[in-house]
Design an enzyme around this catalytic site. Structure first.
Site, PDB file in Angstrom:
ATOM      1  N   LYS A 136       0.861  -1.181   0.000  1.00 32.16           N
ATOM      2  CA  LYS A 136       0.000   0.000   0.000  1.00 32.16           C
ATOM      3  C   LYS A 136       0.898   1.231   0.000  1.00 32.16           C
ATOM      4  O   LYS A 136       1.503   1.583   1.007  1.00 32.16           O
ATOM      5  CB  LYS A 136      -0.912   0.056   1.222  1.00 32.16           C
ATOM      6  CG  LYS A 136      -1.992   1.165   1.066  1.00 32.16           C
ATOM      7  CD  LYS A 136      -2.382   1.818   2.376  1.00 32.16           C
ATOM      8  CE  LYS A 136      -1.541   2.997   2.736  1.00 32.16           C
ATOM      9  NZ  LYS A 136      -1.732   4.208   1.885  1.00 32.16           N
TER      10      LYS A 136
ATOM     11  N   GLU B 256       9.818   1.946  10.703  1.00 33.64           N
ATOM     12  CA  GLU B 256      10.787   3.022  10.486  1.00 33.64           C
ATOM     13  C   GLU B 256      10.014   4.317  10.623  1.00 33.64           C
ATOM     14  O   GLU B 256       9.208   4.671   9.760  1.00 33.64           O
ATOM     15  CB  GLU B 256      11.426   2.873   9.103  1.00 33.64           C
ATOM     16  CG  GLU B 256      12.739   3.629   8.955  1.00 33.64           C
ATOM     17  CD  GLU B 256      12.534   5.060   8.493  1.00 33.64           C
ATOM     18  OE1 GLU B 256      12.573   5.960   9.366  1.00 33.64           O
ATOM     19  OE2 GLU B 256      12.323   5.268   7.300  1.00 33.64           O
TER      20      GLU B 256
ATOM     21  N   CYS C 236      13.171  11.800   7.076  1.00 32.89           N
ATOM     22  CA  CYS C 236      13.126  11.391   8.483  1.00 32.89           C
ATOM     23  C   CYS C 236      14.486  11.501   9.155  1.00 32.89           C
ATOM     24  O   CYS C 236      14.564  11.702  10.364  1.00 32.89           O
ATOM     25  CB  CYS C 236      12.576   9.970   8.607  1.00 32.89           C
ATOM     26  SG  CYS C 236      13.486   8.745   7.650  1.00 32.89           S
TER      27      CYS C 236
ATOM     28  N   GLU D 294       9.160  16.534  15.393  1.00 34.11           N
ATOM     29  CA  GLU D 294       9.579  16.400  14.002  1.00 34.11           C
ATOM     30  C   GLU D 294       8.764  17.369  13.138  1.00 34.11           C
ATOM     31  O   GLU D 294       7.541  17.264  13.069  1.00 34.11           O
ATOM     32  CB  GLU D 294       9.378  14.968  13.513  1.00 34.11           C
ATOM     33  CG  GLU D 294       9.902  14.733  12.111  1.00 34.11           C
ATOM     34  CD  GLU D 294       9.793  13.294  11.674  1.00 34.11           C
ATOM     35  OE1 GLU D 294      10.744  12.785  11.075  1.00 34.11           O
ATOM     36  OE2 GLU D 294       8.739  12.673  11.934  1.00 34.11           O
TER      37      GLU D 294
END
Length: 472
Positions: free
Chosen positions: A171, A246, A280, A379
């Protein structure tokens, strides 16, 4: 040009999705919808998982050389599409074409080449006393991937899973699905066995949740936000399925007092702004020794000023848009909060000039950031760099570790042994010393809330294997 796709890929064929709804694909540089893809349903997930389950015994038992040959043909088919991949990523994500060519298209080909070579090697066996220890593929893998590196993140999972003998249902992100369609065009051309790899695009709360919770999915490999990763882990835990996650990062770039400051700051700014900060591993906290902090702030502001915003297809553009309007608003909110919390704006900011259209945020540098403030802890996922002063090596390590994340980081010093000592003290899955190059064969993954497990290379391959002891 309309790039609409109308089918999903199941059991070796392009077939109609079970529902009639579609998902728009928007160009973030123009804000215009230029394509659509089917909105997959739980019924489509059921069909895809059934195909993967049926294909698993044959693929798992195939000779390593045969699996490697299939992956080699896939590599060739993808290589032939490299230019189209780069242009598609530039259109649906906004990555400047030069960067999209080198990283968004080039890096996945390097990773896949590594898995071609690893797939050809039989899994290692060892004898422990009277036990033969063998490694076997885990089974059917549900791969759920993000929008920021729409081919690399897929290949990092799919390449390893297929090399290990697993079958896959993918997906991709609903924001950047067209790159995944190019991959499956290559899959079809390469002639991979039916059911070995399947594609179900769709919304995360629909297709993603159905895949993560599916009783016939043996493992879920997810890349994305920490919040969504927690949800994936809960869904998988309810049936005791394996997960690899992750997740987010808030990486520290530690610049010691004996570093080549000009290089460290220039490279650090470039890392923080790569892919418009939508990375990231981005070094979004720059920690600089107090004796050189004022100079570092000036250098960072000057470097940020060289990042020209604009059309991803313009060779002069160094910074493209963010992926969506929602992402732009989230990043703007982080900037405003950082300034309200006492940060000092030295480049960019809310009032900086922007192109007339597109989801742009100006490259922004904020100095004097409190290590405990939201800007230093959350973040941002945009072109926003926070600068923080540190007093010595121990203080730098403490500030770097003052985070719930632990994905990446950097250390700069004229003394490599000193840099290595600091790097060892930073609780992250990867640290670069003096600009050490990214290694696509080295293990990639995080500590703490940056995730579980590793991707890339032999360590990434092992995530998709079970260990069995045979006593004799």
């Amino acid at each position: 040009m309309d790039r609409t796709r109308t089918d999903i890929y199941l059991d070796g064929r392009w077939v109609a999705a079970s529902g009639g709804e579609t998902l728009p694909v928007r160009n973030p540089a123009t804000e215009e919808v230029f394509a659509s893809v089917p909105a997959g349903t739980p019924a489509d997930v059921d069909r895809a998982v059934a195909a993967a389950r049926a294909a698993f015994p044959g693929w798992a038992s195939a000779a390593p050389a045969d699996r490697a040959a299939h992956l080699d043909r896939l590599h060739a088919a993808l290589t032939a599409r490299a230019d189209e991949i780069a242009r598609t990523v530039a259109t649906e994500l906004g990555t400047p074409l030069k960067v999209a060519t080198r990283i968004q298209a080039g890096l996945p080909l390097t990773v896949l080449r590594g898995y071609v070579e690893l797939a050809a090697r039989p899994p290692a066996e060892e004898t422990v006393g009277n036990s033969l220890v063998v490694r076997e593929p885990v089974g059917v893998v549900g791969a759920i991937t993000p929008w920021n590196y729409p081919l690399h993140q897929v290949v990092a999972k799919v390449g390893a899973a297929l090399a290990a003998g697993c079958t896959v249902v993918l997906k991709p992100s609903e924001l950047t699905p067209l790159t995944a369609y190019l991959l499956f065009d290559a899959v079809h051309e390469a002639g991979l066995p039916a059911g070995v790899i399947n594609l179900v695009p769709g919304a995360g709360p629909v297709v993603g949740e159905a895949l993560a919770a599916h009783p016939d999915v043996d493992m879920v490999s997810f890349t994305g936000s920490t919040a969504t990763g927690r949800r994936i882990a809960h869904l998988a835990a309810d049936r005791v399925a394996r997960v690899a996650l992750e997740l987010g990062g808030k990486s520290a770039n530690v610049i010691l007092d004996d570093a080549d400051l000009a290089t460290a700051v220039k490279v650090g700014v470039g890392n923080a702004f790569l892919n418009s900060g939508q990375t990231c591993t981005a070094w979004t906290r720059m920690l600089v020794h107090r004796d050189r902090y004022a100079e570092a702030v000036e250098l960072a502001a000057a470097a940020a000023g060289t990042y020209r915003l604009g059309d991803p297809f313009d060779p002069a553009t160094r910074l493209g848009p963010l992926v969506s309007a929602a992402q732009r608003e989230r990043v703007r909110g982080h900037v405003e909060k950082g300034l309200a919390d006492g940060g000092r704006l030295v480049a960019g900011g809310p009032d900086a000039p922007l192109p007339g259209r597109g989801f742009f945020v100006a490259p922004t540098v904020i100095a004097d950031v409190d290590p405990d403030s939201a800007l230093a802890q959350e973040e941002v996922f945009g072109p926003v760099l926070a600068l923080l002063p540190v007093s010595d090596d121990e203080h730098a390590v403490a500030v770097a570790n003052n985070s719930r994340y632990g994905l990446a980081g950097a250390v700069w010093s004229g003394d490599e042994e000193r840099a290595l000592r600091v790097a060892r003290g930073i609780r992250t899955g990867a640290v670069d010393i003096n600009g050490g190059a990214f290694n696509p064969l080295a293990p990639f993954g995080g500590y703490k809330q940056s995730g579980l497990g590793r991707e890339l290379g032999s360590h990434g391959l092992d995530e998709f294997r079970q260990v069995k002891a045979i006593q004799r």
